[in-house]
Design an enzyme around this catalytic site. Structure first.
Site: not given
Ligand code: AMP
Length: 205
Positions: A13, A88, A122, A152, A163
């Site tokens: 994404k 999400r 990654r 990360r 996740r």
């Molecule tokens: P990402 O970078 O999109 O993979 O997000 C990393 C982490 O941030 C996720 O595993 C969640 O803990 C948190 N996070 C990101 N976006 C959201 C969202 N829309 N709602 C809740 N937690 C989020």
């Protein structure tokens, strides 16, 4: 055009979002990046979010919704935007539907076995957010700004499992949600970065 990009963690994404936003001159709004920025800046929100993120859990809706509501008010969103990592779950999607209209919900359909491998390799830039793989960034440096790339915290194997579980239970149902609204576009995410992008552009046209 208001676009949402969806897909499992590691489905590509972020990479596709950067390419789409550059071509269409719209802002890339990633809740993950916004939260990581808050953590790096040591804000109260960052402190609250970190515990959930490190455990691979969703940050509570009220925190993320406030963040996104605020971001969508900015001037640069007037001519469209791309949301990456939001919504999400159904509650977030319902809130979003009350604030803005979604024109396209892009879903990157990617095999689970590819995802585990992608997440293991990654590498991200702690300074500008650029994301790549250990194979592509052999010198370990960010192609955009030269910073040393890092893994990360939540890409560690034990967190990744959680996740993926959270994704399957809470986020995957949004595919049907947006299909029912008639805005879903599914793209095969098992291809090369350029081929996925070409399919996305063809679909957006
Ligand atoms: P990402 O970078 O999109 O993979 O997000 C990393 C982490 O941030 C996720 O595993 C969640 O803990 C948190 N996070 C990101 N976006 C959201 C969202 N829309 N709602 C809740 N937690 C989020």
């Amino acid at each position: 055009m208001n676009i949402i990009i969806m897909g499992a963690p590691g489905s590509g994404k972020g990479t596709q979002a950067v390419m789409i936003c550059k071509a269409h001159k719209i802002p890339h709004i990633s809740t993950g990046d916004l939260l990581r920025k808050n953590i790096a800046d040591g804000t109260e929100l960052g402190k609250q979010a970190k515990t959930y993120m490190d455990a691979g859990k969703l940050v509570p809706d009220e925190l993320v919704v406030a963040l996104i509501e605020d971001r969508l008010k900015a001037d640069d969103c007037k001519n469209g935007f791309l949301l990456d990592g939001f919504p999400r779950n159904k509650a977030q999607a319902d809130v979003l539907g009350k604030i803005v209209k979604t024109d396209v919900a892009l879903y990157l359909d990617t095999d689970l076995n590819k995802i585990a491998a992608r997440m293991a390799s990654r590498r991200v830039c702690p300074k500008c957010g650029y994301s790549t793989s250990a194979e592509l960034a052999k010198d370990g440096k960010c192609k955009e700004c030269g910073e040393t790339l890092i893994i990360r915290d939540d890409d560690k194997l034990e967190v990744v499992e959680n996740r993926l579980k959270v994704y399957a239970e809470q986020s995957a149902p949004l595919i049907e949600y947006y299909k029912a609204k008639g805005v879903l576009v599914t793209v095969n995410g098992n291809q090369t970065i350029d081929d996925v992008y070409a399919d996305i552009e063809a679909a957006l046209k």
